[in-house]
Design an enzyme around this catalytic site. Structure first.
Site, PDB file in Angstrom:
ATOM      1  N   LEU A 110       0.855  -1.198   0.000  1.00  0.00           N
ATOM      2  CA  LEU A 110       0.000   0.000   0.000  1.00  0.00           C
ATOM      3  C   LEU A 110       0.886   1.242   0.000  1.00  0.00           C
ATOM      4  O   LEU A 110       0.976   1.953   0.980  1.00  0.00           O
ATOM      5  CB  LEU A 110      -0.927  -0.030   1.216  1.00  0.00           C
ATOM      6  CG  LEU A 110      -2.185   0.835   1.156  1.00  0.00           C
ATOM      7  CD1 LEU A 110      -2.961   0.609  -0.112  1.00  0.00           C
ATOM      8  CD2 LEU A 110      -3.056   0.543   2.359  1.00  0.00           C
ATOM      9  N   HIS A 111       1.563   1.472  -1.113  1.00  0.00           N
ATOM     10  CA  HIS A 111       2.445   2.634  -1.220  1.00  0.00           C
ATOM     11  C   HIS A 111       1.697   3.792  -1.857  1.00  0.00           C
ATOM     12  O   HIS A 111       0.485   3.801  -1.897  1.00  0.00           O
ATOM     13  CB  HIS A 111       3.697   2.258  -2.002  1.00  0.00           C
ATOM     14  CG  HIS A 111       4.666   1.491  -1.160  1.00  0.00           C
ATOM     15  ND1 HIS A 111       6.017   1.546  -1.340  1.00  0.00           N
ATOM     16  CD2 HIS A 111       4.473   0.664  -0.105  1.00  0.00           C
ATOM     17  CE1 HIS A 111       6.616   0.765  -0.455  1.00  0.00           C
ATOM     18  NE2 HIS A 111       5.695   0.216   0.304  1.00  0.00           N
ATOM     19  N   ALA A 112       2.452   4.746  -2.382  1.00  0.00           N
ATOM     20  CA  ALA A 112       1.849   6.010  -2.786  1.00  0.00           C
ATOM     21  C   ALA A 112       0.673   5.853  -3.757  1.00  0.00           C
ATOM     22  O   ALA A 112      -0.438   6.278  -3.469  1.00  0.00           O
ATOM     23  CB  ALA A 112       2.922   6.919  -3.381  1.00  0.00           C
ATOM     24  N   SER A 138      -2.338   3.914  -2.506  1.00  0.00           N
ATOM     25  CA  SER A 138      -3.001   4.654  -1.424  1.00  0.00           C
ATOM     26  C   SER A 138      -3.889   5.759  -1.981  1.00  0.00           C
ATOM     27  O   SER A 138      -5.007   5.976  -1.515  1.00  0.00           O
ATOM     28  CB  SER A 138      -1.961   5.292  -0.496  1.00  0.00           C
ATOM     29  OG  SER A 138      -1.187   4.315   0.140  1.00  0.00           O
TER      30      SER A 138
END
Lengths: 93, 130
Positions: free
Chosen positions: A16-18, A21
């Site tokens: 769940l990175h940039a 997200s």
């Protein structure tokens, strides 16, 4: 009103990175219901509509994401969020 | 028509400003009005009030504009640019106290949902330790 719940295994390569997200938060914000996100079935819960909090979870690949929602469109919200995560955030390979 | 709060990116470096704008466009999308500026007219590092005013104009939205800045002069020149705006616009532009790259992506994500200027600013500033 009772809370609806759902969970989904996240297989996205970087977790769940940039970018994931942002996609998740934007989708959540489209619903009227209050939507929480957690990394365990008992929480702790964060507001799925808060980009700062969602990005701060740093959930790694192969985490299970738990959602709970409360409101008139709770069912539709959970279906859409599970589909997003299950569909690998609609990112190509 | 639903309009979203605009985002302006002000850096001392044109490359940083352009790169940050690209991150916003690719991560969040194009539904948020976006303006950016950086560097002085000779290609060096710096910020200019005129360039900032032009960037505000490009990103203009009736719901307002949130500015993200990097260091020192970027902030003071942005405040000067706001003061020089015509009266009806002046009160609808704010400088966010947030890191420029992260703040721009967070602010744009908030703005994309149709949030108010105050909510956009609050989201960007959540990143700043109290």
């Amino acid at each position: 009103m009772n809370k609806l719940k759902a969970s989904v295994l996240m297989r996205h390569e970087v977790g769940l990175h940039a970018r994931p997200s942002v996609k998740l938060t934007k989708l959540a914000k489209g619903f009227e219901s209050k939507i929480d996100l957690g990394l365990s079935p008992d929480g702790p819960w964060i507001d799925a509509k808060s980009i700062v909090k969602v990005m701060a979870t740093r959930a790694p690949k192969d985490s299970t994401i738990y959602f709970r929602a409360e409101g008139s469109d709770a069912k539709a919200a959970l279906d859409a969020l599970v589909m997003l995560v299950d569909g690998d955030f609609q990112d190509g390979p | 028509m639903t309009e979203n709060v605009g985002i302006v990116i002000v850096s001392h470096s044109a490359d940083v400003a352009r790169g940050t704008a690209m991150m916003v466009e690719q991560m969040v999308g194009r539904e948020v009005p976006l303006g950016w500026c950086g560097g002085d007219p000779d290609g060096g590092l710096g910020t200019s009030v005129e360039a900032i005013m032009a960037a505000i104009d490009r990103a203009w939205s009736e719901k307002g504009v949130a500015i993200l800045v990097d260091l020192g002069g970027a902030e003071t020149n942005s405040e000067m640019a706001i003061e020089m705006l015509p009266e009806p616009r002046r009160g609808r532009v704010v400088v966010c106290n947030a890191p420029v790259v992260e703040g721009a992506v967070m602010a744009a994500t908030e703005a994309a949902s149709g949030a108010t200027l105050e909510a956009v600013r609050r989201t960007a500033e959540e990143l700043t330790p109290a």
